[in-house]
Design a protein around this motif. Structure first.
Motif, PDB file in Angstrom:
ATOM      1  N   GLY A   1      85.770  23.716  70.907  1.00  0.00           N
ATOM      2  CA  GLY A   1      86.547  23.291  69.730  1.00  0.00           C
ATOM      3  C   GLY A   1      86.995  21.839  69.802  1.00  0.00           C
ATOM      4  O   GLY A   1      87.855  21.412  69.026  1.00  0.00           O
ATOM      5  N   LEU A   2      86.423  21.059  70.748  1.00  0.00           N
ATOM      6  CA  LEU A   2      86.878  19.669  70.904  1.00  0.00           C
ATOM      7  C   LEU A   2      86.769  18.891  69.598  1.00  0.00           C
ATOM      8  O   LEU A   2      85.775  18.984  68.887  1.00  0.00           O
ATOM      9  N   LYS A   3      87.808  18.114  69.346  1.00  0.00           N
ATOM     10  CA  LYS A   3      87.791  17.208  68.188  1.00  0.00           C
ATOM     11  C   LYS A   3      87.308  15.833  68.619  1.00  0.00           C
ATOM     12  O   LYS A   3      86.900  15.029  67.782  1.00  0.00           O
ATOM     13  N   ALA A   4      87.433  15.547  69.912  1.00  0.00           N
ATOM     14  CA  ALA A   4      87.061  14.220  70.407  1.00  0.00           C
ATOM     15  C   ALA A   4      86.525  14.335  71.835  1.00  0.00           C
ATOM     16  O   ALA A   4      86.911  15.242  72.573  1.00  0.00           O
ATOM     17  N   TYR A   5      85.640  13.420  72.169  1.00  0.00           N
ATOM     18  CA  TYR A   5      85.137  13.365  73.549  1.00  0.00           C
ATOM     19  C   TYR A   5      85.223  11.918  74.011  1.00  0.00           C
ATOM     20  O   TYR A   5      84.629  11.021  73.411  1.00  0.00           O
ATOM     21  N   ARG A   6      85.981  11.705  75.078  1.00  0.00           N
ATOM     22  CA  ARG A   6      86.144  10.360  75.616  1.00  0.00           C
ATOM     23  C   ARG A   6      85.175  10.191  76.783  1.00  0.00           C
ATOM     24  O   ARG A   6      85.245  10.924  77.760  1.00  0.00           O
ATOM     25  N   PHE A   7      84.265   9.226  76.662  1.00  0.00           N
ATOM     26  CA  PHE A   7      83.291   8.974  77.736  1.00  0.00           C
ATOM     27  C   PHE A   7      83.089   7.470  77.860  1.00  0.00           C
ATOM     28  O   PHE A   7      83.553   6.702  77.017  1.00  0.00           O
TER      29      PHE A   7
ATOM     30  N   THR B   1      74.644  13.302  68.470  1.00  0.00           N
ATOM     31  CA  THR B   1      74.811  14.745  68.732  1.00  0.00           C
ATOM     32  C   THR B   1      76.289  15.128  68.638  1.00  0.00           C
ATOM     33  O   THR B   1      76.634  16.183  68.107  1.00  0.00           O
ATOM     34  N   LEU B   2      77.164  14.280  69.150  1.00  0.00           N
ATOM     35  CA  LEU B   2      78.600  14.566  69.042  1.00  0.00           C
ATOM     36  C   LEU B   2      79.011  14.649  67.573  1.00  0.00           C
ATOM     37  O   LEU B   2      79.648  15.607  67.140  1.00  0.00           O
ATOM     38  N   LEU B   3      78.590  13.656  66.803  1.00  0.00           N
ATOM     39  CA  LEU B   3      79.008  13.622  65.399  1.00  0.00           C
ATOM     40  C   LEU B   3      78.444  14.806  64.607  1.00  0.00           C
ATOM     41  O   LEU B   3      79.133  15.389  63.777  1.00  0.00           O
ATOM     42  N   GLU B   4      77.199  15.169  64.908  1.00  0.00           N
ATOM     43  CA  GLU B   4      76.616  16.354  64.235  1.00  0.00           C
ATOM     44  C   GLU B   4      77.455  17.603  64.505  1.00  0.00           C
ATOM     45  O   GLU B   4      77.460  18.539  63.729  1.00  0.00           O
ATOM     46  N   ASN B   5      78.143  17.585  65.634  1.00  0.00           N
ATOM     47  CA  ASN B   5      78.970  18.745  65.992  1.00  0.00           C
ATOM     48  C   ASN B   5      80.459  18.513  65.708  1.00  0.00           C
ATOM     49  O   ASN B   5      81.322  19.187  66.281  1.00  0.00           O
ATOM     50  N   ASN B   6      80.714  17.528  64.879  1.00  0.00           N
ATOM     51  CA  ASN B   6      82.098  17.204  64.461  1.00  0.00           C
ATOM     52  C   ASN B   6      83.017  16.822  65.611  1.00  0.00           C
ATOM     53  O   ASN B   6      84.195  17.166  65.620  1.00  0.00           O
ATOM     54  N   ILE B   7      82.455  16.161  66.610  1.00  0.00           N
ATOM     55  CA  ILE B   7      83.277  15.681  67.735  1.00  0.00           C
ATOM     56  C   ILE B   7      83.291  14.152  67.658  1.00  0.00           C
ATOM     57  O   ILE B   7      82.240  13.514  67.646  1.00  0.00           O
ATOM     58  N   GLN B   8      84.495  13.599  67.616  1.00  0.00           N
ATOM     59  CA  GLN B   8      84.597  12.143  67.492  1.00  0.00           C
ATOM     60  C   GLN B   8      84.374  11.462  68.839  1.00  0.00           C
ATOM     61  O   GLN B   8      85.054  11.792  69.816  1.00  0.00           O
ATOM     62  N   PRO B   9      83.443  10.496  68.924  1.00  0.00           N
ATOM     63  CA  PRO B   9      83.251   9.791  70.195  1.00  0.00           C
ATOM     64  C   PRO B   9      84.343   8.742  70.425  1.00  0.00           C
ATOM     65  O   PRO B   9      84.613   7.933  69.542  1.00  0.00           O
ATOM     66  N   LEU B  10      84.974   8.778  71.584  1.00  0.00           N
ATOM     67  CA  LEU B  10      85.946   7.749  71.987  1.00  0.00           C
ATOM     68  C   LEU B  10      85.309   7.046  73.181  1.00  0.00           C
ATOM     69  O   LEU B  10      85.076   7.692  74.204  1.00  0.00           O
ATOM     70  N   VAL B  11      85.037   5.779  73.043  1.00  0.00           N
ATOM     71  CA  VAL B  11      84.180   5.139  74.045  1.00  0.00           C
ATOM     72  C   VAL B  11      84.906   4.084  74.879  1.00  0.00           C
ATOM     73  O   VAL B  11      85.576   3.203  74.339  1.00  0.00           O
ATOM     74  N   THR B  12      84.730   4.187  76.195  1.00  0.00           N
ATOM     75  CA  THR B  12      85.236   3.177  77.128  1.00  0.00           C
ATOM     76  C   THR B  12      84.059   2.299  77.539  1.00  0.00           C
ATOM     77  O   THR B  12      82.976   2.805  77.846  1.00  0.00           O
TER      78      THR B  12
END
Ligand code: BG6
Length: 470
Positions: free
Chosen positions: A68-74, A103-114
């Protein structure tokens, strides 16, 4: 009623060298993180395979979706985009991150990028001794610009350096190899300053190239308690925070070193070389938010100078990140807290203090980009991991977030460390942080099967009710 805003970013975090593996595949160059991990290859896992995210990201992102992640920080590996740190772009690196982001966006997960998480391309170390040279600032600015141009249409939340304030204290990450501590401090001060400049360049470029993006630093937060209520100890506790974290945040928000930090640089005779035109770059770089990583709190007493140790000199006692500074502070054990098996003093209340403190001090929105418990997990015969200790840890910290929000803090996301078990920055695969167990050991990769821990199901439930059941 949930205390969390309805668009709160429930997430999870990772970093390139700790999760990707494929350390030299498709043109990627070696990084300082690879180099250092290979030195310990006979004792623990290195970065060669890690969690093999490079080959299994589609499966892992499906698990993130189910969580159910809304965001993924990588983080992006600089050496996957520029194998030598500068020069030719590696298209395959761009393709990989495009695919991950899509792929993240297709799954409704917002990418947070470092942009940079401890993994400086090794070529820059060989050519310039890394951050000691201004050439590395130019290389970083080019790399940042490339990322903004390639991914900025889809990535709207960026962090520049992960934990500059902590990275700068770890000599092997900075490639500081001198015996005498004065020279080491002098080099460190110059490198630190160059990293601030590189940070400022990235902030300015981001604002110029992606109009609707937000960018900020990811700091290793500290909250230090005085050992006693003696005024010297209270001062020492403040100084411990100021020297380990706040000088960094003040540089990011004001574009100049605070007075106490300049005083230290002068006392120690290590003021870095600065150019006149730097001021404009630093002052223009307005960060949009602060990302903070939080694991533990610290405790300090006053440490007077003595004949061997002049004012401002530093010493690391049995721990690579928590130095003592003569004339300022000494790191102490807090008898009121229990520590993890790796010595982290566990303290959810400290998180509430830090969130309130940063928000009131800097008046910027906050996001937690790391928080978690590193420990050995046990896989049962029926392939379960009963990690109630991790649930307890995260639950208490989410409660602290809820309290801070009620205190008026603008907190817009929480990304625990980490989504899958990944390579610990110091302890290989013995120390695990993930919601998803990776069935491998330091030396036996097995099938690297992904197994959901109890904490996975627990966190899924928290996300689904927006933290209401906390
Ligand atoms: C943070 C780093 O300081 O701590 C992560 O940003 C790191 O990269 C995390 O993994 C936990 O530390 P460790 O040493 O247990 O991996």
């Amino acid at each position: 009623m949930s205390k969390f805003p309805k668009d709160f970013l429930w997430g999870a975090a990772s970093s390139a060298f700790q999760i990707e593996g494929a350390w030299d595949e498709d043109g990627k160059g070696m990084t300082v993180a690879d180099f250092n991990s290979f030195k310990k290859s006979d004792k623990q896992a290195d970065s060669k395979v890690a969690a093999d995210f490079y080959h299994r990201y589609k499966e892992d992102i499906q698990l993130m979706k189910e969580l159910g992640l809304k965001a993924y920080r990588f983080s992006i590996s600089w050496a996957r985009i520029y194998p030598n740190g500068e020069g030719e772009i590696n298209q395959k690196g761009i393709d990989f991150y495009n695919d991950v982001i899509n792929t993240l966006l297709e799954n409704n997960i917002q990418p947070l990028v470092t942009l940079y998480h401890f993994d400086l391309p090794y070529q820059l170390v060989e050519k310039y001794n890394g951050w000691e040279s201004r050439k590395t600032i130019d290389a970083f600015a080019k790399y940042a610009e490339t990322c903004f141009k390639e991914f900025g249409d889809r990535v709207k939340i960026w962090q520049v350096h992960n934990e500059q304030n902590l990275m700068i204290r770890v000599d092997e990450r900075m490639n500081i190899n001198v015996d005498d501590s004065y020279t080491a401090d002098k080099i460190r001060a110059q490198m630190d300053y160059h990293m601030f400049l590189a940070h400022a360049h990235a902030v300015n470029l981001c604002h110029e190239l992606i109009k609707d993006a937000k960018i900020g630093p990811a700091v290793s937060s500290t909250c230090t308690y005085p050992l006693t209520n003696k005024p010297e100890d209270v001062w020492a506790a403040k100084m411990n925070d100021w020297f380990k974290t706040n000088y960094c945040l003040e540089m990011h928000t004001n574009g100049e070193y605070p007075g106490y930090y300049l005083r230290y640089l002068k006392e120690r005779n290590i003021v870095p070389i600065m150019e006149e035109s730097d001021t404009t770059i630093l002052k223009n770089a307005k960060i949009d938010y602060i990302a903070l990583n939080y694991y533990r709190t610290l405790c300090a007493s006053y440490l007077p100078v003595d004949e061997q140790n002049p004012i401002g000199s530093r010493v690391f006692r049995g721990n690579v990140v928590d130095f003592d500074q003569y004339g300022y502070f000494r790191d102490e054990k807090n008898e009121n807290l229990t520590a993890s098996e790796y010595g982290a003093q566990i303290d959810p209340m400290g998180l509430r203090i830090v969130l309130n403190d940063y928000y009131r001090r800097y008046h910027l929105p906050l996001i937690i980009t790391e928080n978690g418990l590193g420990t050995a997990d046990v896989l049962t015969d029926d392939e379960k991991v009963h990690d109630q200790y991790r649930i307890d840890y995260i639950q208490a910290h989410i409660k602290a977030c809820a309290d801070a929000i009620e205190d008026g803090v603008e907190l817009f996301g929480y990304c625990p460390w980490s989504v899958v078990d990944l390579l610990s920055s110091h302890q290989g695969y013995k120390k695990r942080y993930g919601f998803i167990y990776i069935d491998r050991t330091d030396f036996d990769l097995k099938q690297m099967k992904r197994i959901k821990k109890d904490s996975y199901y627990w966190y899924k439930n928290i996300i689904s009710n927006n933290g209401e059941s906390i």
